[in-house]
Design an enzyme around this catalytic site. Structure first.
Site, PDB file in Angstrom:
ATOM      1  N   LYS A 161     -18.347  40.002  93.305  1.00 44.45           N
ATOM      2  CA  LYS A 161     -19.147  41.068  92.687  1.00 44.45           C
ATOM      3  C   LYS A 161     -18.616  41.340  91.294  1.00 44.45           C
ATOM      4  O   LYS A 161     -17.442  41.623  91.098  1.00 44.45           O
ATOM      5  CB  LYS A 161     -19.083  42.347  93.505  1.00 44.45           C
ATOM      6  CG  LYS A 161     -19.956  43.455  92.895  1.00 44.45           C
ATOM      7  CD  LYS A 161     -19.729  44.820  93.508  1.00 44.45           C
ATOM      8  CE  LYS A 161     -18.638  45.610  92.817  1.00 44.45           C
ATOM      9  NZ  LYS A 161     -18.969  46.026  91.442  1.00 44.45           N
ATOM     10  N   GLY A 213      -8.608  45.822  89.244  1.00 44.13           N
ATOM     11  CA  GLY A 213      -9.185  47.093  88.836  1.00 44.13           C
ATOM     12  C   GLY A 213      -8.132  48.174  88.832  1.00 44.13           C
ATOM     13  O   GLY A 213      -6.949  47.909  88.626  1.00 44.13           O
ATOM     14  N   SER A 214      -8.560  49.391  89.095  1.00 44.84           N
ATOM     15  CA  SER A 214      -7.629  50.511  88.979  1.00 44.84           C
ATOM     16  C   SER A 214      -6.732  50.607  90.206  1.00 44.84           C
ATOM     17  O   SER A 214      -7.078  50.155  91.291  1.00 44.84           O
ATOM     18  CB  SER A 214      -8.400  51.812  88.822  1.00 44.84           C
ATOM     19  OG  SER A 214      -8.995  52.155  90.052  1.00 44.84           O
ATOM     20  N   THR A 215      -5.572  51.227  90.013  1.00 45.10           N
ATOM     21  CA  THR A 215      -4.639  51.409  91.114  1.00 45.10           C
ATOM     22  C   THR A 215      -5.236  52.305  92.191  1.00 45.10           C
ATOM     23  O   THR A 215      -5.049  52.076  93.386  1.00 45.10           O
ATOM     24  CB  THR A 215      -3.308  51.971  90.583  1.00 45.10           C
ATOM     25  OG1 THR A 215      -2.675  50.949  89.799  1.00 45.10           O
ATOM     26  CG2 THR A 215      -2.378  52.372  91.707  1.00 45.10           C
ATOM     27  N   GLY A 218      -7.463  50.247  94.245  1.00 42.20           N
ATOM     28  CA  GLY A 218      -6.602  49.304  94.975  1.00 42.20           C
ATOM     29  C   GLY A 218      -6.039  49.940  96.234  1.00 42.20           C
ATOM     30  O   GLY A 218      -5.977  49.324  97.304  1.00 42.20           O
ATOM     31  N   CYS A 269      -5.179  45.681  81.331  1.00 45.02           N
ATOM     32  CA  CYS A 269      -4.268  46.331  82.270  1.00 45.02           C
ATOM     33  C   CYS A 269      -2.813  46.108  81.871  1.00 45.02           C
ATOM     34  O   CYS A 269      -1.947  46.903  82.186  1.00 45.02           O
ATOM     35  CB  CYS A 269      -4.523  45.821  83.679  1.00 45.02           C
ATOM     36  SG  CYS A 269      -4.718  44.051  83.746  1.00 45.02           S
TER      37      CYS A 269
END
Lengths: 458, 306, 317
Positions: A161, A213-215, A218, A269
């Site tokens: 995706k 992606g973001s923590t 996650g 990141c």
């Protein structure tokens, strides 16, 4: 959406707009995949895994992937322009970095497909099955390559995706994959937002989740797959320390800092967002940074001369503005380039804060924008302690002309990628990934194979 | 010569900033990604032409050759209006008088290479006489070479004193100090030699004699520009820059201008502070200017070869 | 204490002629099974204990019922020991692991007697002990080799030297297997510390005796205090605290309880600690030892540095 080798309308019948962040104009509408669409894609991937891909001789798998790489190279210009239109990044970067590196990534992993028995001494490898992959908006095509190439080279099939704000190059990649005649279902590319991602994460027939992606997300994923046998690779946030010692090659260090934080509008990141300068050279370095910042050109991403393009979305621009306010409120001195900004579109001047304290939020939290926080230090031990004083551990940088100091620093810094006298370098052969809350697993290089394999005894 | 008072404030040149080769070359290549088009390009091309030190430095130079070069300097391409003159004509000391006369009244400067150019292997008194001769003959600018052998031997004081002595001998003539970067070996040494030259009184620092390969490159020029900027930060004094040799195409010259602008700022974008030491660059620039005006790609046959 | 050891000492006493036939009257000195934190043998701060029994219904001992506070103290000790342990020469770590094996060998009798009390047969106890000793030797040898096997110099396209090396993760919390009270414990600890990590281990709840005696082996093996910390107690009480702790980098769980596994994975998200389930490994077999187990608690660090190219093959200078 690209499912089972063909273009399919979403069962959801829903579409969303993707816009050009530099002009706020709509580029196109893309399908929003529902859970049912995800299921369809997973079924296609499972079917391709069982019936075709797993059984195919590895050298044949390799040739498909080589072919994809070549086609990316052939269509480089087209991909670069779409990437820049959809994501706002300067054309110079999409042309010179994103697209070639994506093509190279496929080429690198293609070669691994039939050599896996050499990668893990005394073990045989088996693929995991169907990999669900969710990628971010900062390097849309490159992240797709980072995800897909090792997965299919190792014999897995994929449901990927793309990010909500940057779906176009992944779809273009799907076209290439189709043109390359990859067996249907080996790679399925769907579009959607968070809900679509959740449907992938929660799908029972997926064996592996790979997420960048973001923590925060996650952690949600890690919780969501508890109680399943899904393997996971998470490549999350960072707040990299970039350390300049007084004996550093200063002008290259300044350039490295600029490249470290303003590359891709700071939407990286591993961006070097915390700069630690030894006090004896702080004034000089800050002056040089300001001068250099003034020479950065912010504007139309399609202009070859643009250094800093558009912020990816209105939402991200608001986040950045919020942090600028926080920084000012915390008492740091803000300095921004005097460059003019286009009237339309989401733009942000390159900005730096001096007089920042370790405890300031702008020194602790990931801003994901062109904002640099500058802190000073006196001794090696002090800066190591400060550099490691973060929940993140993705990357770090150190600048000094002294070899033994480099090895001391690079060994003691708790991060997955350390750049010494350089910054923000990437290569398909070089593993990338974090320590601590920056996630786990590696992408790139020999070490990027393991996340997609089971090791079995002979 | 450096007095006791000034020695106290002199930096230790062995501590000149270090240069990372890969980093500086990456930075230099970034300038080549800048694209300059249309009006900006035209202005840039004219500026380049106006910054050229049109040069002939050959054993076979004659009065006739120098005169022809001087004419070219004053009238680069009369077929087109609005073409600027070059900045200077650069010759050996024995040709200064001829050249000076040839350009009289044009505003074009005469530069002369001195100090046993290009090797610099001569005693100091000869170098001083060489310099004084050129200045007496009418040279407005003096291009000296540093003693690379002494520099490599670590005798920085010798190099420093020599430059200071030549500066004194120059009187009002502007002094360009040629580092001959192709013989220095590393960017660290280029930076160190730049610092020595500037502190010893150079008005300009210059990359090369043109007799040694490699001559000027963008990274080496960048290292020198950064040295100039740091010197300016410290002293407030502007120093000029002259890359010489190896720049024969307009596109490359424009990239140099981008580099000057982004490193030192617009103040340096005049021929008072930046020069190209070149001979064949002029015609390429002219061809580009005519191409911009006419839209037609040009042939060398239509441009005089002096 | 092991009966055989007592007999032996009693014999020696009588041979010395100091006393005769005192063994039957002598009161046996019972061992206090304490926990091991930071190189010290404290009792649990909670003051609690439990009394595991063997199949025959015999009480094994009063064993510390460690608390979450004990675990936190152990993490502090482990964190404090990490810098020194990971910074040691790998060769030196190998020597210390080998020393651990030597010390274990030297206290064979005691371990066998404990294993026997924990329902093992003589042959099985002997085998388990031998395997445990050999396992330490196995990992002692790996300490300075696995890095060579799992490192890489990466041929990047730009002018940079780029290499990837394994580095220890930090503090590892281990829930040791319930069976194989000695071998399981040793097999779970050894790869973790061989790689330079420090750890806090929760020993088998039902078979805890060897763990405390093993701590005594560690304590006499030049292993710095805090590198291995051993707690006894109930996993059900402690696991969540082990997984929630923000200063633990990885958790290893050696049982196959799927609801526990699910909850470990869920709670590990708090700081994204790495988790490993060694539920399928047979510690008695070859699969119970491998450099890949060392690699589980290693991070890969990749370092870049420019390569100067002046004068190299007509370089661009």
């Amino acid at each position: 959406m690209f499912i089972n080798g063909s273009w399919q309308k979403p069962l959801s019948k829903k579409y969303f707009d993707t816009i050009n962040p530099a002009t706020e104009e709509k580029l196109s509408e893309v399908a929003e995949a529902s859970a049912a669409d995800v299921d369809k894609a997973v079924k296609a991937a499972r079917n391709a895994y069982d019936k075709t891909w797993r059984k195919m001789p590895a050298r044949e798998r390799a040739k498909y992937i080589f072919r994809i790489s070549r086609m990316i190279q052939e269509k480089a210009r087209e991909l670069a322009i779409i990437e820049t239109l959809d994501g706002g990044k300067p054309i110079r970067e999409s042309r010179d970095f994103d697209v070639p590196t994506a093509g190279n990534h496929f080429f690198y992993y293609a070669g691994w497909a039939d050599k896996l028995e050499y990668a893990f001494p005394n073990r045989q490898t088996t693929p995991l099955g169907v990999a669900g992959q969710i990628i971010p908006w900062n390097f849309p095509l490159l992240m797709a390559a980072w995800k897909i190439a090792p997965a299919i080279a190792t014999g897995n099939t994929v449901v990927l995706k793309s990010a909500e704000t940057t779906p176009l190059t992944a779809l273009k990649l799907a076209e290439i994959i189709q043109e390359a005649d990859l067996p249907p279902g080996v790679v399925n590319i769907i579009t959607g937002a968070g809900a679509t991602g959740a449907a992938i994460v929660n799908h029972p027939d997926i064996n592996k989740i790979a997420f960048t992606g973001s923590t925060d997300v996650g952690k949600i994923i890690q919780r969501a797959i508890a109680g399943t046998n899904k393997k996971a690779t998470l490549e999350l946030g960072g707040k990299a320390a970039n350390i300049i010692f007084e004996d550093a090659p200063i002008d290259q260090a300044v350039e490295g800092v600029i490249n470290g934080i303003y590359f891709n509008q700071g939407h990286v990141c591993c961006a070097g967002s915390r700069l630690y300068v030894q006090e004896s050279i702080a004034k000089e370095v800050i002056r040089k940074l300001k001068d250099r910042m003034e020479s950065l050109i912010v504007g139309d991403p399609l202009d070859k001369n643009t250094d800093i393009g558009a912020i990816n979305s209105r939402q991200q621009l608001e986040t950045i503005h919020k942090y600028l306010q926080i920084g000012k409120k915390e008492g740091a001195d803000m300095y921004e380039s005097s460059c003019p900004l286009p009237r339309k579109g989401f733009f942000c001047r390159p900005t730096m804060f001096t007089n920042v304290a370790q405890s300031n939020r702008i020194a602790q939290e990931e801003i994901f924008g062109p904002v640099l926080s500058i802190l000073t230090f006196r001794t090696d031990d002090e800066v190591i302690e400060k550099a490691n004083n973060t929940p993140y551990g993705l990357s770090a940088g150190v600048w000094t002309d002294k070899g033994s100091k480099i090895f001391n620093m690079t060994r003691r810094m708790r991060a997955g990628v350390i750049w010494a006298n350089t910054f923000n370098k990437f290569d398909p052969a070089s593993p990338f990934g974090g320590y601590k809350e920056s996630g786990f697993g590696r992408e790139g290089g020999l070490h990027g194979l393991l996340p997609y394999l089971n090791l079995v005894n002979h | 010569m450096a007095t006791a008072g000034s020695i106290r404030t002199l930096p230790d040149f062995s501590l000149s900033p270090r240069i990372d080769q890969v980093g500086v070359e990456e930075r230099a290549s970034r300038f080549t990604k800048r694209s300059i088009k249309k009006e900006t390009k035209m202005n840039g091309l004219k500026l380049v032409l106006n910054m050229i030190d049109l040069t002939t430095l050959e054993g076979k130079d004659t009065d006739g050759k120098v005169k022809q070069l001087c004419y070219k300097a004053m009238h680069p391409h009369d077929a087109v209006d609005g073409i600027p003159k070059v900045a200077a004509v650069c010759v050996y000391p024995s040709m200064v008088k001829v050249a000076k006369k040839a350009v009289e009244g044009s505003g074009i400067k005469i530069a002369s290479v001195v100090t046993a150019f290009p090797s610099g292997q001569a005693p100091r008194d000869i170098k001083i006489r060489d310099t004084k001769y050129a200045v007496n003959e009418g040279a407005d600018e003096v291009d000296m070479v540093i003693s690379r052998g002494k520099f490599h031997a670590g005798e920085y004081n010798f190099v420093f004193d020599e430059i200071a002595a030549i500066k004194e001998a120059c009187g009002t003539a502007r002094l360009k100090v040629i580092l001959e970067t192709g013989e220095l070996g590393t960017y660290d040494k280029v930076r160190r030699a730049s610092d020595i030259a500037m502190h010893a009184g150079a008005d300009f620092i210059k990359t090369s004699t043109g007799k040694i390969q490699p001559a000027a490159t963008m990274p080496v020029t960048l290292v020198m520009l950064e040295a100039i900027r740091d010197f300016y930060y410290k002293t407030g004094k502007m120093i000029g820059m002259k890359p010489a040799g190896g720049i024969s195409k307009s596109k490359l010259a424009l990239h140099y201008l981008v580099m000057v602008k982004e490193t030192l700022g617009s103040d340096w974008l005049t021929n008072e502070w930046f020069r190209f030491g070149a001979s064949s660059l002029a015609n390429d620039v002219l061809m580009q200017i005519v191409k911009e005006k006419t839209g037609l790609y040009q042939s060398a046959n239509y441009f005089s070869v002096d | 204490m092991a009966k055989s050891a007592i007999k032996k000492s009693a014999l020696r006493v009588s041979e010395n002629g100091l006393e005769k036939k005192t063994s039957s009257k002598r009161l046996e000195v019972l061992k206090t099974y304490k926990i091991y934190i930071g190189g010290q043998f404290p009792r649990t701060e909670s003051g609690r204990y439990y009394t595991p029994v063997n199949k025959a219904g015999e009480k094994l001992a009063n064993v510390c019922l460690s608390s979450r506070k004990d675990f936190r103290d152990a993490v502090v000790a482990a964190r404090g020991a990490f810098g020194g342990w990971s910074g040691r020469a790998a060769f030196n770590r190998g020597q210390i692991l080998y020393r651990m094996a030597e010390m274990l060998e030297g206290r064979k009798e005691q371990f066998i007697s404990e294993l026997l009390r924990q329902d093992s047969t003589k042959a099985a106890a002997q085998k388990e002990l031998n395997l445990a000793i050999d396992r330490l030797i196995y990992y002692a040898g790996w300490c300075d080799k696995f890095q060579q096997l799992f490192s890489a110099v990466n041929p990047v396209a730009s002018s940079h030297f780029n290499f990837s090396v394994p580095e220890p993760m930090g503090v590892v919390a281990i829930v040791a297997p319930q069976g194989d009270g000695l071998l399981g414990l040793v097999s779970a600890i050894a790869p973790v510390i061989a790689g330079g990590n420090t750890c806090v281990v929760l020993a088998s709840e039902t078979k805890p005796l060897c763990s405390v005696t093993f701590a005594e082996v560690l304590n006499s093996s030049d292993l710095p205090g805090g590198v291995v910390n051993i707690l006894t107690g109930k996993p059900a009480e402690l696991i969540s605290g082990m997984v929630n702790h923000m200063d633990v980098n990885a958790t290893i769980y050696c049982e196959n309880n799927s609801s526990v596994k699910a909850s470990i994975r869920e709670q590990s998200a708090v700081n994204l600690k790495r988790i490993y389930f060694y539920d399928h490994l047979n510690w008695q077999k070859d699969e119970g030892q491998s450099p890949y187990l060392i690699m589980d608690t290693q991070e890969i660090k990749t370092t870049w540095h420019p390569i100067e190219n002046i004068a190299g093959a007509g370089g661009s200078y």
